[in-house]
Design an enzyme around this catalytic site. Structure first.
Site, short mmCIF file in Angstrom:
data_model
loop_
_atom_site.label_atom_id
_atom_site.label_comp_id
_atom_site.label_asym_id
_atom_site.label_seq_id
_atom_site.Cartn_x
_atom_site.Cartn_y
_atom_site.Cartn_z
N ALA A 65 0.82 -1.21 0.00
CA ALA A 65 0.00 0.00 0.00
C ALA A 65 0.85 1.26 0.00
O ALA A 65 0.44 2.29 -0.53
CB ALA A 65 -0.94 0.00 1.20
N SER B 75 -3.53 -3.43 0.48
CA SER B 75 -2.38 -4.14 1.03
C SER B 75 -2.68 -5.62 1.18
O SER B 75 -3.80 -5.99 1.56
CB SER B 75 -2.02 -3.54 2.40
OG SER B 75 -1.06 -4.34 3.07
N CYS C 109 4.34 1.86 11.56
CA CYS C 109 5.19 2.61 10.64
C CYS C 109 5.80 3.84 11.31
O CYS C 109 6.57 4.56 10.69
CB CYS C 109 4.40 3.02 9.41
SG CYS C 109 3.84 1.61 8.45
#
Length: 382
Positions: A75, A201, A326
């Site tokens: 993604a 994703s 992330c």
């Protein structure tokens, strides 16, 4: 060592065993290991057929035409391709996004700003949602793209994408949506929303890591510039040899998600209720984000008087998160939580719990009891 209870499904999901079983067929000498771009022999033809089957499976989950699915490495790449691909080669243009998007969108838009693109950063409301009226107010004559996520990865709240999409269609502005946390967790229909570009994703939907897709609307055609060159694969939008085994895995995972979506959503809601019931006797607990417009599997909680780092250290038998995977390299408080109005102190007290396909009620009950014990103990020694 006892295996911790995994409650971090928003970070990644384990590969479903049936997905792994399917993927192995496309790796070994006795399997279909050919290059899908090899058009001169059966090895390539078989691999190409497998890739196209997976393309149909991914398209089916989001109600797209298979020709609208472009394979990517995930993604993050899909977000980059969408945003940079729309803006590439254009000057004096304007982009709208929000301050609590995934880093794949935030950092890409910051990069655009450094290269002369005007970006408007919308602030979410207390529930973590962006409203259509905000988007309308932000539009300019030179606005070429709006980029907003469907489901927030830290809060689980759902943006009013359909209303925003209809508004942008009326104004002729392209709409990119990051749906990494939405596909397989709620109904997604690109024609009804409507959107022009959507990032997907594999590893958020019980497929493998390292593979994703970008939906690119065809009617009428949405034009984007390729960001990776070298062979003209994927109709010229994304060059590179396709990883057949990963793509097959993503296709199988999306097929499973489509077949079991309704039942899985109901089960995740039951798990969430079991979890909340288990901590209902604990005072000073706040749910961050919308409690109504949300997916059932993500729950963000703040605990008064207890910082998240100390709490996670005490919860050694649980795998949970203090924010997005992330952004876990930083000790700064979550920009998402600060974005919805929490103070740094409040943000430092928050944990994200995310449930999934393989979570059991016994695990959830154990987790809630552990939280009550550890929070109570930490508060007692303040």
């Amino acid at each position: 060592m006892k295996k911790p209870v995994y409650l971090d499904y928003a970070a990644t999901t384990p590969v479903d065993p049936s997905v792994a079983e399917e993927m192995i067929k496309y790796l070994t000498p006795d399997g279909i290991f050919g290059n899908p771009a090899s058009r001169t022999h059966a090895f390539g033809w078989q691999a190409e057929a497998a890739v196209e089957t997976a393309r149909r499976q991914v398209a089916s989950l989001v109600h797209a035409d298979p020709r609208e699915i472009v394979w990517t490495s995930g993604a993050t790449e899909a977000d980059n391709l969408a945003i940079k691909g729309v803006v590439a080669g254009r000057t004096g243009v304007h982009v709208v996004t929000s301050s609590i998007e995934h880093k794949a969108v935030l950092d890409t838009c910051k990069w655009l700003e450094q290269h002369g693109v005007e970006v408007t950063w919308l602030a979410p409301d207390r529930e973590g949602r962006i409203r259509a009226g905000q988007v309308l107010e932000a539009l300019r004559e030179n606005t070429v793209l709006v980029s907003l996520m469907l489901v927030n990865n830290e809060l689980g709240c759902i943006n009013e994408i359909a209303e925003i999409g209809r508004l942008l269609r009326e104004h002729g502005v392209l709409f990119h949506v990051d749906a990494a946390q939405a596909a397989g967790k709620m109904p997604v229909d690109v024609s009804r929303m409507p959107v022009d570009l959507m990032a997907l994703s594999g590893h958020k939907v019980y497929g493998p890591k390292g593979v994703g897709a970008l939906y690119v609307r065809r009617s009428p055609d949405v034009r984007i510039e390729a960001q990776i060159h070298g062979g003209g694969h994927e109709r010229g939008m994304r060059s590179g040899t396709l990883p057949t085994h990963q793509i097959v895995g993503m296709g199988k995972a999306f097929l499973l998600a489509q077949d079991g979506l309704e039942a899985e959503m109901a089960e995740l809601e039951n798990l969430r209720e079991t979890f909340m019931s288990g901590i209902e006797g604990l005072s000073g607990v706040t749910v961050n984000g919308s409690q109504d417009c949300r997916v059932p599997g993500i729950l963000n909680l703040s605990f008064d008087g207890v910082d998240a780092e100390s709490l996670m250290l005490g919860l050694r038998d649980l795998a949970v998160s203090s924010g997005s995977a992330c952004a876990s390299a930083t000790i700064e408080p979550s920009y998402v939580l600060r974005g919805i109005g929490l103070s740094d102190e409040q943000a430092h007290r928050a944990l994200r719990f995310s449930f999934g396909r393989f979570t059991t009620k016994e695990e959830v009950a154990f987790a809630s009891s552990q939280i009550v014990d550890v929070v109570s103990r930490l508060r007692a020694v303040r």
